[in-house]
Design an enzyme around this catalytic site. Structure first.
Site, PDB file in Angstrom:
ATOM      1  N   GLY A  25     -29.764 -22.896  21.390  1.00 52.39           N
ATOM      2  CA  GLY A  25     -30.918 -23.760  21.467  1.00 52.39           C
ATOM      3  C   GLY A  25     -31.971 -23.478  20.421  1.00 52.39           C
ATOM      4  O   GLY A  25     -32.747 -24.354  20.055  1.00 52.39           O
ATOM      5  N   MET A  26     -32.047 -22.231  19.918  1.00 53.39           N
ATOM      6  CA  MET A  26     -33.100 -21.864  18.982  1.00 53.39           C
ATOM      7  C   MET A  26     -32.647 -21.853  17.519  1.00 53.39           C
ATOM      8  O   MET A  26     -33.484 -21.814  16.625  1.00 53.39           O
ATOM      9  CB  MET A  26     -33.649 -20.472  19.328  1.00 53.39           C
ATOM     10  CG  MET A  26     -34.254 -20.391  20.708  1.00 53.39           C
ATOM     11  SD  MET A  26     -35.778 -21.345  20.827  1.00 53.39           S
ATOM     12  CE  MET A  26     -36.108 -21.177  22.591  1.00 53.39           C
ATOM     13  N   VAL A  29     -26.201 -19.264  13.657  1.00 53.94           N
ATOM     14  CA  VAL A  29     -25.879 -17.984  13.017  1.00 53.94           C
ATOM     15  C   VAL A  29     -24.667 -18.191  12.113  1.00 53.94           C
ATOM     16  O   VAL A  29     -23.648 -18.742  12.534  1.00 53.94           O
ATOM     17  CB  VAL A  29     -25.568 -16.895  14.063  1.00 53.94           C
ATOM     18  CG1 VAL A  29     -25.270 -15.576  13.381  1.00 53.94           C
ATOM     19  CG2 VAL A  29     -26.732 -16.736  15.025  1.00 53.94           C
ATOM     20  N   LYS A  43     -29.171 -15.337  10.830  1.00 55.70           N
ATOM     21  CA  LYS A  43     -29.754 -16.178  11.876  1.00 55.70           C
ATOM     22  C   LYS A  43     -30.782 -17.110  11.246  1.00 55.70           C
ATOM     23  O   LYS A  43     -31.704 -16.661  10.587  1.00 55.70           O
ATOM     24  CB  LYS A  43     -30.446 -15.299  12.924  1.00 55.70           C
ATOM     25  CG  LYS A  43     -29.554 -14.234  13.519  1.00 55.70           C
ATOM     26  CD  LYS A  43     -30.348 -13.166  14.260  1.00 55.70           C
ATOM     27  CE  LYS A  43     -31.122 -13.727  15.428  1.00 55.70           C
ATOM     28  NZ  LYS A  43     -31.703 -12.642  16.275  1.00 55.70           N
ATOM     29  N   ASP A 137     -33.296  -6.757  28.007  1.00 59.34           N
ATOM     30  CA  ASP A 137     -32.237  -7.730  28.291  1.00 59.34           C
ATOM     31  C   ASP A 137     -30.864  -7.136  27.969  1.00 59.34           C
ATOM     32  O   ASP A 137     -30.007  -7.798  27.391  1.00 59.34           O
ATOM     33  CB  ASP A 137     -32.455  -9.016  27.502  1.00 59.34           C
ATOM     34  CG  ASP A 137     -31.612 -10.185  28.049  1.00 59.34           C
ATOM     35  OD1 ASP A 137     -31.226 -10.123  29.239  1.00 59.34           O
ATOM     36  OD2 ASP A 137     -31.342 -11.141  27.300  1.00 59.34           O
TER      37      ASP A 137
END
Length: 683
Positions: A25-26, A29, A43, A137
């Site tokens: 979504g962002m 790569v 990225k 995370d």
């Protein structure tokens, strides 16, 4: 690993891109090669986020943290540009899958392999914590597996120890199955939360599932805070250590240093993958390494700036393996909590999430309506389909409502039961994944997280609609049948008309560019028109468009690309720079022309099915088929054999599969976009 699509950059900073490693979504790569022939995972931020100062700040922060914690088991940052027009970051490329994907592919790993992997991860955490940081995370998807050992990646939501609780906007951070109980309870977190996640990672690697099971995130987090972990199948030598890591009291958990000591201390890098991994895992790494070498070799020394160089073979495991886990995570990994664990701020309200995951953020009543076996909502006409922006969910519209499918797992996760009128029910999904809907008398829109139902322009029939990529508006065409009827933009919050785009004679199809800068329409006179969405000015007009039966209009990029269908084929215009258009025309045009088209940037293919218009009585009829072209060159690739004719095409965001409705089957087919072979069928 996939070959580059026409819209992919051929150079990012000093790197020549040779293959797509993954997309999210962002951003995307790429496998990049610098002037000295060294490779990197590069990225690149999506254009709409490049203009967000807060995103740029967070991206720069991730870069700084990644540079600070580099060690034996964390990839090194090689280069970056956070202030340029398109921010990017290059890190060492890890030739291997994530631990999550490896276990899904080959099954649970043996104790010695898991012990070695855990030593590497504990060593990485020890270094992170020694710098006063917390990862926040850690999970199997953020541990890459290479021949040289594990690599901990993704510091997009890492934080200093004193700031390691919920995000400043009140949202929880992390992945539910590996989130420590103190974080769920909104208590101050710290290094102990990373140790809790390490314990969960060990359980997953040994058993194939997390210590608190699977299911809806709320249910998993309830088990984390109230139930003991399930440690069935954990070897006796690791049982006590894992149990200590998963203690609900963070004060009782060992530090990363103590975990590392208990596992045997830092391990010397292995000389080969077979020195620490079982044969099936070694074979997986060898496949990835071979794919990597093929991509680099195919690029060649002079491929910079040229056409797509790499024709790397695509395998489902590898698409997300060596690079996709490095995807931009500003916002991903943040779980906006609402429900049994409290919370009531606007940011926590499931109706106000910035971005939603339709596999998780579903209102209970919609989830409960899901069928045990996925099925198309009863329909006497071919159903319509659309993928969510992240590609994980397929939304299917029939005459009796909408069904949301996790298409890779083959499960139905939600259902909206409603009357959907028309001969061609077409579902909608907002780019942020938070809303789904359909056209009818007005546009019916449901907030997936709450079940809230809103009808926009509910006093007239709406024949076409599309969400604005900014997630705040909705474009629609009212079916008045009057000449000069306009395309309207409606604000989703206020339901008021904010913009009017005039000049069409009853538009029946509209399309919005990925960044929201342009709007296009085809009307009933065959006129194609493109507007600048900000100024409302007309940028392009052309005649001769055909309505067809399905998708007949695309704005594939923000660079002026426009595709529409005519009686001569599919026309590709550049409405910004002009120049002669390209026409994708089959060597032998079917009697009734083409019925629709869809573009796959990932496969660099344009597909256009056709029918003769005659009554087709069986699948052996020659009156239907599909024409195929290589989009970048225009070369026709139509083959004599494929999986079969399908209509009502819908393309996956990454372009590696598309959906369609076959002639004599009640299922929705999911077709491999490059090989034109059936991937799976649902319904």
């Amino acid at each position: 690993m996939q070959h580059l699509a026409p819209r992919d950059p051929r150079r990012v900073g000093p790197y020549r891109t040779v293959a797509l490693l993954g997309a999210g979504g962002m951003g995307r790569v790429y496998l990049g090669i610098d002037r000295e022939g060294r490779t990197a995972a590069v990225k690149v931020v999506r254009a709409e986020y490049a203009y967000d100062p807060d995103f740029r700040e967070r991206f720069a922060r991730e870069l700084d943290l990644a540079r600070r914690v580099h060690g034996t088991h964390t990839p090194r940052v090689l280069d970056a540009d956070t202030s340029g027009r398109t921010p990017w970051m290059a890190t060492e490329y890890v030739r291997g899958p994530s631990l999550h994907d490896l276990v899904r592919s080959v099954g649970p790993l043996p104790e010695d392999s898991v012990r070695f992997a855990a030593r590497g991860v504990a060593q990485a955490l020890e270094r992170v914590h020694s710098h006063g940081l917390v990862h926040r995370d850690l999970k199997p998807g953020n541990v890459m597996v290479s021949a040289a050992g594990p690599q901990v990646i993704d510091f997009g939501i890492a934080a200093a120890l004193e700031d390691a609780g919920p995000d400043g906007d009140g949202r929880l951070v992390g992945t539910p199955g590996y989130m420590a109980p103190e974080n769920i309870r909104r208590e101050p977190g710290g290094a102990a939360a990373d140790v809790f996640a390490l314990g969960g990672m060990i359980v997953y690697a040994l058993t194939g599932t997390g210590p608190f099971g699977e299911g809806h995130p709320s249910a998993v987090m309830y088990r984390i805070t109230n139930q003991d972990p399930v440690l069935t199948g954990i070897p006796e030598r690791l049982h006590g250590l894992v149990s200590a890591c998963l203690d609900k009291d963070p004060r009782e958990r060992p530090s990363a240093s103590r975990v590392l000591h208990a596992l045997g201390g830092p391990a010397a890098p292995p000389t080969t993958a077979s020195a620490w991994l079982p044969p099936p895992a070694v074979h997986t790494l060898e496949r990835i390494d071979g794919e990597y070498r093929d991509a680099v070799a195919a690029a060649g020394p002079g491929a910079a700036g040229g056409a797509p160089a790499s024709r790397a073979r695509r395998r489902p495991l590898l698409v997300g393996a060596a690079g996709a886990a490095l995807l931009l995570t500003a916002g991903a990994g943040t779980w906006a909590l609402a429900g049994p664990f409290g919370g009531g701020t606007a940011e926590e309200d499931p109706g106000r999430r910035v971005r939603c995951d339709l596999t998780e953020h579903i209102a209970p009543e919609l989830a409960e309506a899901a069928r045990p076996v996925p099925s198309i909502p009863s329909s006497s006409v071919p159903p319509g389909t659309v993928f969510s922006a992240d590609g994980r969910v397929l939304v299917v519209a029939g005459s009796q409502g909408l069904a949301l499918w996790d298409w890779e797992e083959g499960t139905e996760i939600a259902r909206i039961e409603d009357e959907v009128p028309g001969l061609s029910p077409t579902p909608l999904v907002s780019p942020d994944g938070c809303r789904v809907g359909y056209n009818g008398t007005g546009v019916h829109v449901y907030v997936a997280g709450t079940g809230e139902h809103t009808v926009y322009r509910g006093d007239v029939e709406v024949v076409a609609s599309a969400f604005d990529p900014d997630g705040e508006g909705l474009y629609l065409v009212e079916g008045t049948g009057e000449p000069e009827s306009a395309v309207l933009r409606v604000d989703l919050e206020t339901a008021e008309v904010t913009d009017t785009y005039s000049g069409t004679d009853g538009a029946h199809t509209i399309a919005v560019s990925p960044g929201g800068g342009y709007l296009a329409a085809v009307d009933y006179t065959g006129q194609v028109r493109v507007w600048d969405t900000e100024s409302g000015g007309t940028l392009f007009e052309a005649g001769g468009a055909e309505p067809g039966y399905g998708s007949n209009l695309e704005l594939p990029d923000e660079d002026g690309g426009l595709l529409y269908m005519t009686g001569d084929g599919v026309v590709h215009e550049d409405f910004l720079d002009g120049g002669p258009p390209r026409t994708f025309a089959p060597a032998a045009m079917p009697e009734n022309g083409l019925s629709e088209f869809v573009l796959s940037p990932g496969a660099d293919r344009l597909y256009a099915p056709y029918t003769s218009g005659e009554l087709i009585v069986d699948e052996d009829s020659e009156g239907f088929g599909m024409k195929v072209w290589e989009f970048s060159t225009g070369e026709e690739l139509t083959g004599e054999e494929d999986e079969g004719y399908v209509s009502r095409l819908g393309m996956h965001p990454d372009g590696h599969v598309f959906t369609g409705v076959p002639l004599l089957d009640s299922d929705v087919w999911i077709v491999d976009a490059e090989r034109l072979r059936l991937h799976s069928r649902i319904g």
